[in-house]
Scaffold this active site. Structure first.
Site, PDB file in Angstrom:
ATOM      1  N   GLU A  29       0.831  -1.208   0.000  1.00 61.01           N
ATOM      2  CA  GLU A  29       0.000   0.000   0.000  1.00 61.01           C
ATOM      3  C   GLU A  29       0.870   1.264   0.000  1.00 61.01           C
ATOM      4  O   GLU A  29       1.825   1.368   0.771  1.00 61.01           O
ATOM      5  CB  GLU A  29      -0.894  -0.001   1.241  1.00 61.01           C
ATOM      6  CG  GLU A  29      -1.803  -1.219   1.331  1.00 61.01           C
ATOM      7  CD  GLU A  29      -2.339  -1.444   2.734  1.00 61.01           C
ATOM      8  OE1 GLU A  29      -2.296  -0.494   3.546  1.00 61.01           O
ATOM      9  OE2 GLU A  29      -2.787  -2.565   3.027  1.00 61.01           O
ATOM     10  N   GLU A  60      -4.178  -6.741   3.457  1.00 58.87           N
ATOM     11  CA  GLU A  60      -2.973  -7.502   3.773  1.00 58.87           C
ATOM     12  C   GLU A  60      -3.118  -8.959   3.354  1.00 58.87           C
ATOM     13  O   GLU A  60      -2.143  -9.594   2.925  1.00 58.87           O
ATOM     14  CB  GLU A  60      -2.674  -7.407   5.274  1.00 58.87           C
ATOM     15  CG  GLU A  60      -2.168  -6.041   5.730  1.00 58.87           C
ATOM     16  CD  GLU A  60      -3.263  -4.996   5.780  1.00 58.87           C
ATOM     17  OE1 GLU A  60      -2.937  -3.786   5.704  1.00 58.87           O
ATOM     18  OE2 GLU A  60      -4.449  -5.379   5.899  1.00 58.87           O
ATOM     19  N   ALA A  84       3.913  -3.327  10.852  1.00 60.79           N
ATOM     20  CA  ALA A  84       3.946  -4.728  11.271  1.00 60.79           C
ATOM     21  C   ALA A  84       2.666  -5.130  11.981  1.00 60.79           C
ATOM     22  O   ALA A  84       2.242  -6.301  11.912  1.00 60.79           O
ATOM     23  CB  ALA A  84       5.148  -4.973  12.185  1.00 60.79           C
ATOM     24  N   ASP A  85       2.028  -4.180  12.664  1.00 61.65           N
ATOM     25  CA  ASP A  85       0.791  -4.455  13.393  1.00 61.65           C
ATOM     26  C   ASP A  85      -0.280  -5.087  12.503  1.00 61.65           C
ATOM     27  O   ASP A  85      -1.105  -5.863  12.976  1.00 61.65           O
ATOM     28  CB  ASP A  85       0.219  -3.162  13.976  1.00 61.65           C
ATOM     29  CG  ASP A  85       1.266  -2.323  14.685  1.00 61.65           C
ATOM     30  OD1 ASP A  85       1.161  -2.159  15.900  1.00 61.65           O
ATOM     31  OD2 ASP A  85       2.194  -1.836  14.012  1.00 61.65           O
ATOM     32  N   HIS A 129      -0.365   0.849  16.232  1.00 63.42           N
ATOM     33  CA  HIS A 129       0.671   1.226  15.269  1.00 63.42           C
ATOM     34  C   HIS A 129       2.047   1.305  15.924  1.00 63.42           C
ATOM     35  O   HIS A 129       2.932   2.013  15.442  1.00 63.42           O
ATOM     36  CB  HIS A 129       0.342   2.584  14.631  1.00 63.42           C
ATOM     37  CG  HIS A 129      -0.881   2.592  13.787  1.00 63.42           C
ATOM     38  ND1 HIS A 129      -2.142   2.581  14.317  1.00 63.42           N
ATOM     39  CD2 HIS A 129      -1.039   2.596  12.430  1.00 63.42           C
ATOM     40  CE1 HIS A 129      -3.045   2.591  13.337  1.00 63.42           C
ATOM     41  NE2 HIS A 129      -2.388   2.606  12.180  1.00 63.42           N
TER      42      HIS A 129
END
Length: 323
Positions: A29, A60, A84-85, A129
């Site tokens: 994205e 994702e 990464a979250d 985040h």
């Protein structure tokens, strides 16, 4: 040697590898038109085009699923997770498909893909985040996990990850993106699975990785003023981690502390402590010490976030108290 930022080092690694191998492409994205939210893909579309640097919908699951299919078809995709979250959205694809396909097909196929995952605390980014989730993937056989702490390793580990025939999760700390460091020109690879003894010492081994290496250096400096010489090890790779280097150091120093930004409970430090206890407990002169975040979501409140963060002075004081 020239100095560039961590972000520029990853950008350089991507460009060099994409020039070397036309099967490498990137998807995620906001990476093509925006250059990535941290600038880590800036300028790549101009050289490689929008068919190799691709913006995707906000999914994702689609990003990871498509990357797995492309890897099985002979490509070498690099999937960007934005934060990464958000990997939790695609966990079935990550741990039931990506990690297991090579094993379930008896080695008849490979899944040569890299998942880039910006992680860690920034500033008031709050609970969704700011997480450090690397320990999740230490419990999943079939994936390699790397986490550079400086610009040189950022380049060398990313190039090695792209060339590996196994799926690699590349955790890149958001604060480190702007940090400058010496980075070699041209071909530069950091071996996967090899830790780096960055400071030699005789009194205690301090193990860390990624952004927490900053705290490890600070703690070692404070301890040195008190006559305690710490040996500092940067793991660099979490799966497979460098067991030999860890044991050699602990057998020399007879003490061990592990520092990471992620929560202490169930973290990387727990695995390292258990491994050393099983294999070198007779060499230890004091209990193993683990330092990490409290077991709570990352707070948004600035005062609470400050309290949540690692404190080098407190860590050094606790370590010195064991001598």
């Amino acid at each position: 040697m020239r100095q560039i930022t961590f972000s520029q080092a990853t950008l350089e690694a991507m460009a060099e590898e994409m020039r070397r191998d036309e099967s490498i492409f990137v998807m995620g994205e906001d990476i093509a038109r925006q250059g990535g939210i941290f600038g880590q893909f800036k300028g790549l579309p101009a050289e490689f085009g929008y068919d190799r640097i691709m913006d995707t919908p906000i999914s994702e699951t689609a990003i990871i699923g498509t990357s797995i299919g492309a890897a099985l078809a002979g490509m070498r995709p690099v999937a960007d997770m934005h934060y990464a979250d958000f990997m939790g959205v695609a966990m079935d694809e990550l741990f039931n498909q990506m990690a297991k396909i090579r094993y379930m097909f008896g080695g008849q196929t490979t899944v040569p893909m890299v998942v880039r995952a910006p992680d860690g605390l920034s500033s008031c980014a709050a609970a969704q985040h700011s997480q450090s989730i690397e320990a999740w993937f230490m419990n999943i056989p079939g994936v390699i996990v790397v986490t550079p702490s400086n610009a040189a390793d950022a380049k060398g580990l990313l190039k090695s990850a792209i060339r590996d025939d196994n799926p690699v999760i590349y955790f890149e700390n958001k604060i480190l993106y702007r940090e400058k460091g010496d980075v070699p020109d041209g071909e530069y690879l950091v071996p996967i699975g090899k830790a780096n003894v960055v400071t030699e010492g005789t009194d205690i081994t301090i193990i860390s990785y990624s952004i927490a290496m900053k705290k490890a250096y600070e703690v070692a400096s404070i301890l040195e003023k008190q006559g305690i010489r710490a040996e500092v090890i940067d793991l660099r790779t979490l799966v497979p981690y460098d067991k030999e280097t860890i044991l050699e150091s602990v057998k020399k120093t007879h003490r061990l502390a592990i520092i990471h930004e992620a929560v202490k409970q169930g973290g990387v430090g727990s695995e390292i402590a258990a491994f050393v206890s099983e294999n070198a407990i007779e060499y230890l002169d004091a209990p193993i010490m683990r330092f990490g975040a409290p077991f709570t979501p990352v707070p948004f409140s600035p005062p609470l976030e400050k309290s949540y963060r690692l404190d080098s002075e407190k860590i050094a004081k606790e370590i010195a108290g064991k001598f």
